[in-house]
Each structure stands twice: as structure tokens, then as C-alpha cells.
Design a protein around this motif. Structure first.
Motif, PDB file in Angstrom:
ATOM      1  N   GLY A  11      -4.145   2.375 -19.223  1.00 61.38           N
ATOM      2  CA  GLY A  11      -5.176   2.165 -18.218  1.00 61.38           C
ATOM      3  C   GLY A  11      -6.408   1.436 -18.706  1.00 61.38           C
ATOM      4  O   GLY A  11      -7.270   1.081 -17.917  1.00 61.38           O
ATOM      5  N   THR A  12      -6.512   1.232 -20.018  1.00 58.96           N
ATOM      6  CA  THR A  12      -7.696   0.566 -20.556  1.00 58.96           C
ATOM      7  C   THR A  12      -7.321  -0.391 -21.688  1.00 58.96           C
ATOM      8  O   THR A  12      -6.285  -0.221 -22.336  1.00 58.96           O
ATOM      9  N   THR A  68     -14.594  -3.718 -22.550  1.00 60.13           N
ATOM     10  CA  THR A  68     -13.738  -2.608 -22.136  1.00 60.13           C
ATOM     11  C   THR A  68     -13.177  -2.933 -20.750  1.00 60.13           C
ATOM     12  O   THR A  68     -13.937  -3.066 -19.789  1.00 60.13           O
ATOM     13  N   THR A  85     -10.783  -1.851 -17.581  1.00 63.46           N
ATOM     14  CA  THR A  85     -10.273  -0.651 -16.920  1.00 63.46           C
ATOM     15  C   THR A  85      -9.469  -1.062 -15.689  1.00 63.46           C
ATOM     16  O   THR A  85      -9.936  -1.862 -14.876  1.00 63.46           O
ATOM     17  N   SER A 110      -7.969  -0.456 -12.077  1.00 63.45           N
ATOM     18  CA  SER A 110      -8.416   0.288 -10.897  1.00 63.45           C
ATOM     19  C   SER A 110      -7.393   1.363 -10.527  1.00 63.45           C
ATOM     20  O   SER A 110      -6.259   1.357 -10.997  1.00 63.45           O
ATOM     21  N   LEU A 154      -8.175  -5.424 -12.747  1.00 64.43           N
ATOM     22  CA  LEU A 154      -8.658  -5.098 -14.092  1.00 64.43           C
ATOM     23  C   LEU A 154     -10.123  -5.506 -14.141  1.00 64.43           C
ATOM     24  O   LEU A 154     -10.462  -6.670 -13.947  1.00 64.43           O
ATOM     25  N   THR A 155     -10.997  -4.549 -14.380  1.00 64.80           N
ATOM     26  CA  THR A 155     -12.436  -4.795 -14.409  1.00 64.80           C
ATOM     27  C   THR A 155     -12.938  -4.665 -15.843  1.00 64.80           C
ATOM     28  O   THR A 155     -12.607  -3.696 -16.530  1.00 64.80           O
ATOM     29  N   TRP A 156     -13.746  -5.635 -16.272  1.00 71.30           N
ATOM     30  CA  TRP A 156     -14.258  -5.647 -17.639  1.00 71.30           C
ATOM     31  C   TRP A 156     -15.735  -5.283 -17.668  1.00 71.30           C
ATOM     32  O   TRP A 156     -16.515  -5.727 -16.832  1.00 71.30           O
TER      33      TRP A 156
END
Length: 150
Positions: free
Chosen positions: A104-105, A124, A126, A128, A134-136
Motif C-alpha cells: 500500500g505504500t 512517500t 500511498t 487510495s 497513488l498519492t505522493w
């Protein structure tokens, strides 16, 4: 005749700079150099740190592309699916760079050499809750000196 004598007298007086004038010029140059040198060193260090930012950003983009193509983050390990595997190869400005990818990360940690400020840049990523984005987030010690920007 008086005009010729006056012109000769002026030429004798205007031969060059006095020692005091030269010392004042040297002092002014010294003051300017004392102010400019630390600023120049800061700019040089910041330019060297830009390599750290660039390499970390390249890995981040490669992991993002892999995630969107594979629909999972676990397959995006260094050396797989276009993600660079030479992250730990040190350069004159990059001391270490590590990418840890889990389900997940994903965490990319890059540390600069002393010449580049010894700061760290951490991305980093992550996934959703629905598993589609995918959010950085960016963090690290480089923000204190404004070497990284959001």
C-alpha cells in the motif's frame, strides 16, 4: 610662458593613485567578497542537491507509471517494470537512495553527500482506499533550508 609652467605642474601632480586610494579599493573588494562568498557557496550546495531531487523524482515517476500499468504497487520493486535498480549507486552529490515498495505504500529516501548539504529528501506514496490512485507526499530535512519545494 605661465600657461606652459602651469600645465607641467598639473601633470606632475596627476601621476597615479595614492597608497590610501588603493587600500580603500582593496578594502571595498574584500568586503564585497566576504558578503558574496557565503551566498555563492549556498547556491553551489543547492545546485548539487538538485541531483538528489532529480534522481528521487525519476524513481517516483517510474513507480507511478508502474502502478498505473500494473494496477498494484507490490510489483513495482526496484529493477522490475522500469523502476531503476541502481538507486544505491552513490555519486559525488548523492550518498544513498533507497526505495521500499510494499502493498500500500512506497517510500523513496535520498540522502545527499556533505558537499550537497547532507540533507534528505523523502517521497512517500500511498495507494487510495479504492486502489486506483497513488498519492505522493514529500518530506525530509531539505525543507528547512528550502532545498526542496512542494
Amino acid at each position: 610662458m605661465k600657461g606652459i609652467q602651469l600645465s607641467k605642474k598639473l601633470n606632475k601632480q596627476a601621476k597615479g593613485f595614492t597608497l590610501i586610494e588603493l587600500m580603500i579599493v582593496v578594502a571595498i573588494i574584500g568586503i564585497l567578497a566576504a558578503i558574496a562568498l557565503p551566498a555563492y557557496q549556498g547556491y553551489t550546495e543547492k545546485a548539487r542537491f538538485s541531483e538528489v531531487n532529480t534522481r528521487a523524482s525519476q524513481v517516483m515517476k517510474a513507480i507511478s507509471i508502474c502502478f498505473h500499468e500494473e494496477k498494484t504497487l507490490i510489483d513495482c520493486q526496484p529493477g522490475d517494470f522500469g523502476v531503476p535498480d541502481d538507486l544505491a549507486a552513490p555519486t559525488s552529490n548523492l550518498d544513498t537512495s533507497v526505495a521500499v515498495v510494499g502493498a500500500g505504500t512506497a517510500v523513496i529516501t535520498s540522502t545527499a553527500t556533505a558537499k550537497a548539504g547532507s540533507y534528505t529528501n523523502i517521497y512517500t506514496g500511498t495507494v487510495s482506499g479504492d486502489g486506483k490512485t497513488l498519492t505522493w507526499a514529500q518530506s525530509g530535512t531539505c525543507f528547512a533550508e528550502n532545498y526542496c519545494k512542494k
